[in-house]
Design a protein around this motif. Structure first.
Motif, PDB file in Angstrom:
ATOM      1  N   LYS A   1      41.060  56.401  -8.928  1.00 55.95           N
ATOM      2  CA  LYS A   1      39.915  55.711  -8.324  1.00 55.95           C
ATOM      3  C   LYS A   1      39.253  56.523  -7.209  1.00 55.95           C
ATOM      4  O   LYS A   1      38.032  56.524  -7.072  1.00 55.95           O
ATOM      5  CB  LYS A   1      40.344  54.336  -7.804  1.00 55.95           C
ATOM      6  N   THR A   2      40.045  57.204  -6.398  1.00 54.63           N
ATOM      7  CA  THR A   2      39.472  58.001  -5.315  1.00 54.63           C
ATOM      8  C   THR A   2      39.233  59.436  -5.751  1.00 54.63           C
ATOM      9  O   THR A   2      38.230  60.050  -5.384  1.00 54.63           O
ATOM     10  CB  THR A   2      40.383  57.964  -4.078  1.00 54.63           C
ATOM     11  N   ASP A   3      40.154  59.996  -6.541  1.00 58.23           N
ATOM     12  CA  ASP A   3      40.035  61.383  -7.013  1.00 58.23           C
ATOM     13  C   ASP A   3      40.545  61.432  -8.451  1.00 58.23           C
ATOM     14  O   ASP A   3      41.753  61.366  -8.686  1.00 58.23           O
ATOM     15  CB  ASP A   3      40.858  62.312  -6.110  1.00 58.23           C
ATOM     16  N   TRP A   4      39.629  61.562  -9.415  1.00 56.57           N
ATOM     17  CA  TRP A   4      40.030  61.491 -10.828  1.00 56.57           C
ATOM     18  C   TRP A   4      40.926  62.649 -11.235  1.00 56.57           C
ATOM     19  O   TRP A   4      41.624  62.581 -12.249  1.00 56.57           O
ATOM     20  CB  TRP A   4      38.820  61.404 -11.746  1.00 56.57           C
ATOM     21  N   ARG A   5      40.973  63.700 -10.446  1.00 57.60           N
ATOM     22  CA  ARG A   5      41.833  64.836 -10.777  1.00 57.60           C
ATOM     23  C   ARG A   5      43.315  64.491 -10.654  1.00 57.60           C
ATOM     24  O   ARG A   5      44.171  65.239 -11.120  1.00 57.60           O
ATOM     25  CB  ARG A   5      41.502  66.026  -9.870  1.00 57.60           C
ATOM     26  N   GLN A   6      43.613  63.352 -10.030  1.00 60.58           N
ATOM     27  CA  GLN A   6      44.996  62.932  -9.865  1.00 60.58           C
ATOM     28  C   GLN A   6      45.565  62.265 -11.115  1.00 60.58           C
ATOM     29  O   GLN A   6      46.759  61.993 -11.193  1.00 60.58           O
ATOM     30  CB  GLN A   6      45.118  61.951  -8.682  1.00 60.58           C
TER      31      GLN A   6
ATOM     32  N   SER B   1      36.926  56.676 -14.288  1.00 62.47           N
ATOM     33  CA  SER B   1      37.963  56.816 -13.269  1.00 62.47           C
ATOM     34  C   SER B   1      38.422  55.490 -12.685  1.00 62.47           C
ATOM     35  O   SER B   1      39.559  55.389 -12.190  1.00 62.47           O
ATOM     36  CB  SER B   1      37.459  57.711 -12.139  1.00 62.47           C
ATOM     37  N   GLN B   2      37.588  54.474 -12.723  1.00 65.48           N
ATOM     38  CA  GLN B   2      37.931  53.227 -12.052  1.00 65.48           C
ATOM     39  C   GLN B   2      38.862  52.334 -12.869  1.00 65.48           C
ATOM     40  O   GLN B   2      39.278  51.272 -12.402  1.00 65.48           O
ATOM     41  CB  GLN B   2      36.652  52.476 -11.685  1.00 65.48           C
ATOM     42  N   GLU B   3      39.206  52.789 -14.066  1.00 68.30           N
ATOM     43  CA  GLU B   3      40.132  52.036 -14.904  1.00 68.30           C
ATOM     44  C   GLU B   3      41.592  52.326 -14.561  1.00 68.30           C
ATOM     45  O   GLU B   3      42.494  51.665 -15.079  1.00 68.30           O
ATOM     46  CB  GLU B   3      39.877  52.352 -16.376  1.00 68.30           C
ATOM     47  N   TYR B   4      41.836  53.325 -13.701  1.00 69.40           N
ATOM     48  CA  TYR B   4      43.190  53.749 -13.397  1.00 69.40           C
ATOM     49  C   TYR B   4      43.355  53.900 -11.892  1.00 69.40           C
ATOM     50  O   TYR B   4      42.557  54.580 -11.245  1.00 69.40           O
ATOM     51  CB  TYR B   4      43.496  55.082 -14.101  1.00 69.40           C
TER      52      TYR B   4
ATOM     53  N   TYR C   1      31.602  54.436 -12.493  1.00 66.10           N
ATOM     54  CA  TYR C   1      32.313  55.533 -13.156  1.00 66.10           C
ATOM     55  C   TYR C   1      31.808  56.824 -12.534  1.00 66.10           C
ATOM     56  O   TYR C   1      30.993  56.804 -11.604  1.00 66.10           O
ATOM     57  CB  TYR C   1      32.084  55.514 -14.677  1.00 66.10           C
ATOM     58  N   GLU C   2      32.304  57.949 -13.015  1.00 61.55           N
ATOM     59  CA  GLU C   2      31.863  59.250 -12.515  1.00 61.55           C
ATOM     60  C   GLU C   2      31.375  60.106 -13.665  1.00 61.55           C
ATOM     61  O   GLU C   2      31.674  59.835 -14.839  1.00 61.55           O
ATOM     62  CB  GLU C   2      32.998  59.926 -11.753  1.00 61.55           C
ATOM     63  N   VAL C   3      30.597  61.128 -13.334  1.00 63.46           N
ATOM     64  CA  VAL C   3      30.022  61.999 -14.357  1.00 63.46           C
ATOM     65  C   VAL C   3      30.234  63.451 -13.969  1.00 63.46           C
ATOM     66  O   VAL C   3      29.988  63.840 -12.823  1.00 63.46           O
ATOM     67  CB  VAL C   3      28.514  61.720 -14.558  1.00 63.46           C
ATOM     68  N   ARG C   4      30.703  64.240 -14.924  1.00 65.40           N
ATOM     69  CA  ARG C   4      30.810  65.693 -14.765  1.00 65.40           C
ATOM     70  C   ARG C   4      29.734  66.320 -15.634  1.00 65.40           C
ATOM     71  O   ARG C   4      29.654  66.068 -16.835  1.00 65.40           O
ATOM     72  CB  ARG C   4      32.190  66.182 -15.189  1.00 65.40           C
TER      73      ARG C   4
END
Length: 244
Positions: free
Chosen positions: A114-119, A107-110, A89-92
């Motif tokens: 997966k590459t850029d969660w801002r999408q 982010s890896q659930e969608y 996962y990612e952390v802000r």
């Protein structure tokens, strides 16, 4: 480049990185068999308004050797090429003074995230507030002190084995979107206290009666103000067009 260097110096893991506009150097990097994949990031996120309506953006993108443009195009501007890091996962992380809010981004659930969660749609990312490991927090503070900032939004990848991989810190990063999704995270009140305190050692005190970000944006006064500003913007745009 400075951020990555400082992050490595304070003990953060960073992706293997090549920043270059040399076609030969870029191609050499992308053929390194020790890496499982690569991504490309621009220094500045490009944005195009489309004649058909809407917009196109240039996010962080998976890249392969056979997808590179011509050498002449590669030479036009340096690009950021990095090894692709496996994500759990990612952390802000948003830091004001010495107060910290860390949010897990799943982010890896969608597929689109997966590459850029801002999408992805932020609501779909199923954000969770988490406790940042103390060692990670201390290293973040070291990076901030090194570059002379007292506010910063950090982005991390957390790998399947739980390691934090530093990507960047934005000294003017967006943060209210987090409170918009996680309404119990009082980032607006934190920023107000931070500005009033004006101390690099600021520590947030939750008073429990703060006006929330959503209280403001859903208020009638805010809606009226937004309409007024939109009208003024259109008038200015019309004048600007007439001048041209």
């Amino acid at each position: 480049m400075l951020q990555l260097s400082l992050a490595k110096r304070v003990g953060f893991k960073i992706p293997k990185t090549r920043i270059s506009n040399s076609p030969s150097a870029i191609k050499e990097f992308l053929t390194d068999k020790d890496n499982g994949g690569y991504i490309y990031k621009p220094f500045y996120s490009a944005y195009w308004e489309l004649e058909s309506g809407g917009a196109a953006r240039l996010p962080t993108t998976d890249i392969e050797l056979n997808q590179l443009p011509s050498d002449d195009v590669l030479r036009l501007t340096p690009g950021i090429f990095q090894e692709k890091v496996d994500k759990a996962y990612e952390v802000r992380v948003t830091i004001m003074g010495r107060s910290c809010v860390a949010v897990r981004i799943n982010s890896q659930e969608y597929d689109e995230a997966k590459t850029d969660w801002r999408q992805a749609d932020l609501v779909d990312l199923n954000l969770e507030r988490i406790d940042l490991p103390e060692g990670v927090f201390r290293a973040c503070i070291q990076v901030m002190r090194s570059v002379g900032i007292v506010f910063g939004c950090f982005d991390f990848i957390v790998t399947p084995d739980g390691s934090y991989v530093f990507l960047e810190v934005n000294e003017a990063g967006q943060f209210l979107w987090i409170e918009h999704v996680l309404t119990d995270v009082p980032l607006l009140d934190m920023m107000c206290q931070f500005l009033l305190t004006a101390s690099p050692d600021f520590t947030y005190k939750n008073r429990g009666n703060a006006v929330s970000y959503n209280d403001i944006i859903y208020s009638q006064q805010y809606k009226d103000l937004s309409r007024e500003e939109e009208t003024q913007h259109i008038k200015v745009a019309s004048i600007h067009t007439d001048i041209l």
